[in-house]
Design a protein around this motif. Sequence first.
Motif, PDB file in Angstrom:
ATOM      1  N   GLU A  25      46.848  -8.206 115.888  1.00 13.91           N
ATOM      2  CA  GLU A  25      45.433  -8.299 115.525  1.00 13.91           C
ATOM      3  C   GLU A  25      44.750  -9.553 116.064  1.00 13.91           C
ATOM      4  O   GLU A  25      43.580  -9.513 116.407  1.00 13.91           O
ATOM      5  CB  GLU A  25      45.271  -8.213 114.008  1.00 13.91           C
ATOM      6  N   THR A  84      42.489   0.568 118.604  1.00 10.81           N
ATOM      7  CA  THR A  84      42.829  -0.631 117.848  1.00 10.81           C
ATOM      8  C   THR A  84      42.173  -0.630 116.470  1.00 10.81           C
ATOM      9  O   THR A  84      42.721  -1.194 115.525  1.00 10.81           O
ATOM     10  CB  THR A  84      42.446  -1.904 118.626  1.00 10.81           C
ATOM     11  N   GLN A  85      41.035   0.024 116.346  1.00 14.03           N
ATOM     12  CA  GLN A  85      40.402   0.138 115.026  1.00 14.03           C
ATOM     13  C   GLN A  85      41.286   0.968 114.106  1.00 14.03           C
ATOM     14  O   GLN A  85      41.481   0.628 112.934  1.00 14.03           O
ATOM     15  CB  GLN A  85      39.010   0.754 115.153  1.00 14.03           C
ATOM     16  N   ARG A 118      44.287  -1.141 113.075  1.00 13.93           N
ATOM     17  CA  ARG A 118      43.957  -2.127 112.038  1.00 13.93           C
ATOM     18  C   ARG A 118      43.878  -1.459 110.658  1.00 13.93           C
ATOM     19  O   ARG A 118      44.332  -2.033 109.664  1.00 13.93           O
ATOM     20  CB  ARG A 118      42.636  -2.819 112.367  1.00 13.93           C
ATOM     21  N   THR A 119      43.295  -0.280 110.597  1.00 14.94           N
ATOM     22  CA  THR A 119      43.237   0.453 109.326  1.00 14.94           C
ATOM     23  C   THR A 119      44.642   0.758 108.833  1.00 14.94           C
ATOM     24  O   THR A 119      44.953   0.578 107.648  1.00 14.94           O
ATOM     25  CB  THR A 119      42.430   1.758 109.505  1.00 14.94           C
ATOM     26  N   HIS A 170      47.292  -0.914 109.561  1.00 17.00           N
ATOM     27  CA  HIS A 170      47.903  -2.185 109.157  1.00 17.00           C
ATOM     28  C   HIS A 170      47.579  -2.509 107.702  1.00 17.00           C
ATOM     29  O   HIS A 170      48.426  -3.039 106.976  1.00 17.00           O
ATOM     30  CB  HIS A 170      47.434  -3.323 110.054  1.00 17.00           C
ATOM     31  N   ARG A 171      46.366  -2.217 107.247  1.00 12.04           N
ATOM     32  CA  ARG A 171      46.017  -2.455 105.843  1.00 12.04           C
ATOM     33  C   ARG A 171      46.873  -1.562 104.934  1.00 12.04           C
ATOM     34  O   ARG A 171      47.347  -2.007 103.893  1.00 12.04           O
ATOM     35  CB  ARG A 171      44.537  -2.161 105.588  1.00 12.04           C
ATOM     36  N   CYS A 214      49.063 -12.284 105.226  1.00  7.11           N
ATOM     37  CA  CYS A 214      48.787 -10.949 105.730  1.00  7.11           C
ATOM     38  C   CYS A 214      49.347  -9.992 104.700  1.00  7.11           C
ATOM     39  O   CYS A 214      50.278 -10.357 104.003  1.00  7.11           O
ATOM     40  CB  CYS A 214      49.503 -10.850 107.085  1.00  7.11           C
ATOM     41  N   CYS A 215      49.007  -8.874 104.451  1.00  7.16           N
ATOM     42  CA  CYS A 215      48.379  -7.879 105.262  1.00  7.16           C
ATOM     43  C   CYS A 215      47.729  -6.822 104.388  1.00  7.16           C
ATOM     44  O   CYS A 215      47.067  -5.944 104.882  1.00  7.16           O
ATOM     45  CB  CYS A 215      49.350  -7.169 106.176  1.00  7.16           C
TER      46      CYS A 215
END
Length: 160
Positions: free
Chosen positions: A54, A73-74, A77-78, A80-81, A154-155
């Motif tokens: 990220e 990548t969006q 990232r979602t 990753h949450r 993180c995360c």
Amino acid sequence: MSEGKISVTFEQDHDRLDALFTTFQEQKRKDFAKAKEAFVAFKFGLQRHIVWEEDVLFPKWEENSGMAEGGPTQVMRTEHRMIGDCLEAIHHKVQAQDPESDRDEQRLLDILKSHNMKEERILYPSIDQVISDQERAELYQAMKDIPEERYRTCCGSGHS
């Protein structure tokens, strides 16, 4: 961390993390101390991996590919949450020395399987294609320069 292709380095890190999580799962009802040690290494390593992506990889890929808004990548990232939320749920069980985390583990594994496949088959090879050798060296240096405290915050959705 080798400084070869991004795809090779990050796939090897996925494999290393998978092995740590497998050790946790195999040991949590036999040798909790060993399981906890494996989980802590897994959690720390996965958080570091996510921060590397990220903070370093994704911005460079977005810049070089021109796909910042609504691109892959969006989605990563979602996910990753979601991964972070699962990690925290398991972490709370580990802290309580409660080995009954099978459901949270399965949710994490389901997300990781799909997530890692997308990264390994699509995103990492694409990153390798859009960066120069000099940019690759700069990316690896930037990853090395990230302070360890950054990985510890993180995360999950409750964290930055």
